[in-house]
Design an enzyme around this catalytic site. Structure first.
Site, PDB file in Angstrom:
ATOM      1  N   GLU A 209      -7.613  -1.631  -1.230  1.00 54.86           N
ATOM      2  CA  GLU A 209      -7.013  -1.577   0.107  1.00 54.86           C
ATOM      3  C   GLU A 209      -5.508  -1.492  -0.111  1.00 54.86           C
ATOM      4  O   GLU A 209      -4.877  -2.492  -0.477  1.00 54.86           O
ATOM      5  CB  GLU A 209      -7.371  -2.842   0.909  1.00 54.86           C
ATOM      6  N   CYS A 243       0.409  -3.660   6.914  1.00 54.04           N
ATOM      7  CA  CYS A 243       0.056  -2.378   6.286  1.00 54.04           C
ATOM      8  C   CYS A 243      -0.259  -1.305   7.323  1.00 54.04           C
ATOM      9  O   CYS A 243      -0.068  -0.126   7.054  1.00 54.04           O
ATOM     10  CB  CYS A 243      -1.119  -2.569   5.343  1.00 54.04           C
TER      11      CYS A 243
END
Ligand code: NAD
Length: 457
Positions: A209, A243
């Protein structure tokens, strides 16, 4: 405890079948839930020390998110290893076939600092729900949260099930040298590449990720106050250290001035005239990242912001525009409260700008034209797509979460959570009583012809 011993203990427990029963997995998740609810204040304080995280953000995006993930995962535990009956070809009769899922076994989870509870524990929930054991290494850059995680979880769980190991990159490398059965990494694309390279020779599967430079396109036709509110909420949550925050706004040039004014007004509404005194605005994680953000601004035109306070790691919500195409604001992930507003005149110029945002974690567009949004989805691979909002899809645990290309490999969360930590497997049970001789040597031409014609399946 020695890391090798730790892994050996977890592997032994896993191979004994100790993690498999729904009752055990349920108890593990409930135990984790109790750790979160019993130590709420300690976690909230740690998050405030590490990131100046506002209480509301700590409660919703971290603690509450994890508790809800547990609450929605528990009812699914019975489904994790449920066999799904599949057909059995005639030539293999008598027999029964099933598609199943299997856990990987001892799993290493490496976490980042920006949501140091959510992004470590949501993977832990998926891993435990799926009957794996876990070694968790939180980020050393959020040390207060890492300490509370280690103290509370290591007291609540036996090391054969879940162990928190604290430390920095050296500890991560030491753990990565061991043969875990699965690795789950959240962090920067640069480190993600190193991790994939270290696992590849041993063929250890992983989910990555990674970072996201997420464009947010604004087309004409929407009420700009609402657009500005949504963009500013997503950008300045956790002081931009998210993010999936919109990295930059790509706005039709006819709206540039008005959108900039609306964003300025909304920043004032959210955080007051002096955001440094707002309890709703967080802090930059450390001095290195503070200086990185200051360096990013060089050569850009500041539209609003300033009065940063390095001693407090307060970096003001900052609006900029970029004239120089070689600006680092266009090439690096910003990951802080700096929002470039980049005008485009037509679709051709928009396409040129979008080249600066390859395979983002999320692609955002504000537009009334669904066909335009559909074309963006066709032309620009992204982990997620959101029309007329930013960031909020991440708050919906019903949706899978993951990237593509440089922003990651694999996804998880909610019903994708336990799936991420299991692998598809096959189960076939043949009758021990008798065998159809058709497929056995000596081969008969008549049977070969029937197979060729497709009349034997
Ligand atoms: P990072 O890559 O520096 O660190 C993440 C983890 O890797 C930490 O636990 C760290 O100790 C470890 N690590 C660091 N260097 C290592 C090395 N050489 N070998 C092995 N392990 C190493 O990332 P970060 O700074 O903590 O997080 C910020 C980045 O993470 C941003 O790029 C952000 O976009 C990304 N991120 C992605 C997601 C997502 O879900 N896709 C979520 C949050 C953050």
């Amino acid at each position: 405890m020695d890391a090798k011993q730790l892994l050996a203990g977890q592997l032994e427990f896993f191979l004994s079948g100790g993690t498999r029963s729904p009752a055990f997995r349920r108890e593990s998740l409930l135990r984790l839930r109790r750790v979160l609810t019993d130590n709420q204040e300690a976690f909230i304080e740690a998050l405030a020390s590490d990131l100046g995280k506002p209480r509301m953000e700590a409660v919703t995006a971290e603690l509450g998110f994890c508790v809800q993930e547990i609450d929605t995962t528990i009812p699914q535990l019975g489904r994790v290893f449920q066999n799904s009956r599949r057909g059995t070809p005639f030539l293999l009769w008598p027999g029964r076939s099933y598609a199943t899922r299997e856990p990987y076994g001892p799993t290493l989870i490496l976490g980042p600092w920006n949501y140091p509870l959510n992004l470590t524990l949501v993977p832990v929930i998926g891993a435990l729900a799926a009957g794996n054991t876990v070694v968790l290494k939180p980020s050393e850059l959020a040390p207060h949260t890492a300490d509370v995680l280690a103290k509370t979880l290591n007291a609540a769980f036996g090391p054969q099930v879940l162990r928190v190991v604290t430390g920095g990159p050296d500890t991560a490398k030491e753990l990565l040298d061991l043969d875990f059965r699965f690795v789950f990494f959240t962090g920067s694309s640069a480190v993600g590449r190193k991790i994939a390279a270290s696992l590849a020779p041993r063929l250890i599967p992983c989910i990555l990720e990674l970072g996201g430079k997420n464009p947010c396109v604004v087309e004409p036709g929407l009420p700009l106050r609402l657009v500005a509110q949504r963009i500013a909420f997503g950008k300045f949550y956790n002081a931009g250290q998210t993010c999936v925050a919109p990295d930059s706004v790509l706005v039709h040039s006819s709206l540039f001035a008005e959108l900039t004014d609306e964003l300025k007004r909304v920043i004032g509404d959210f955080f007051g005239a002096d955001p440094s005194s707002s309890p709703s605005f967080g802090r930059i994680i450390n001095d290195t990242h503070f200086q990185r953000l200051e360096a990013l601004l060089k050569g850009s035109e500041i539209l609003s912001g300033g009065n940063n306070k390095p001693a407090e790691r307060y970096f003001a919500p900052t609006l900029v525009t970029v004239r120089d195409q070689s600006s680092p604001l266009l090439t690096q992930e910003i990951f802080g409260p700096v929002l470039p507003i980049l005008p485009y005149k037509d679709k051709h110029e928009l396409g040129l700008l979008l080249k600066n945002f390859p395979s983002p974690l999320a692609l955002y567009a504000f537009s009334l034209d669904k066909d335009f949004f559909r074309r963006l989805r066709l032309s620009y691979p992204a982990g997620s797509y959101v029309l007329n909002d930013v960031f909020t899809h991440i708050l919906n645990r019903e949706l899978p979460f993951g990237g593509v290309g440089a922003s990651g490999v694999g996804s998880y969360r909610g019903r994708e959570g336990w799936k991420a930590f299991t692998r598809p497997s096959s189960l076939m049970e043949r009758s021990p009583q008798w065998e159809l001789p058709l497929r056995l040597p000596p081969y008969r031409d008549s049977v070969t012809r029937m197979i060729q014609k497709g009349s034997l399946k």
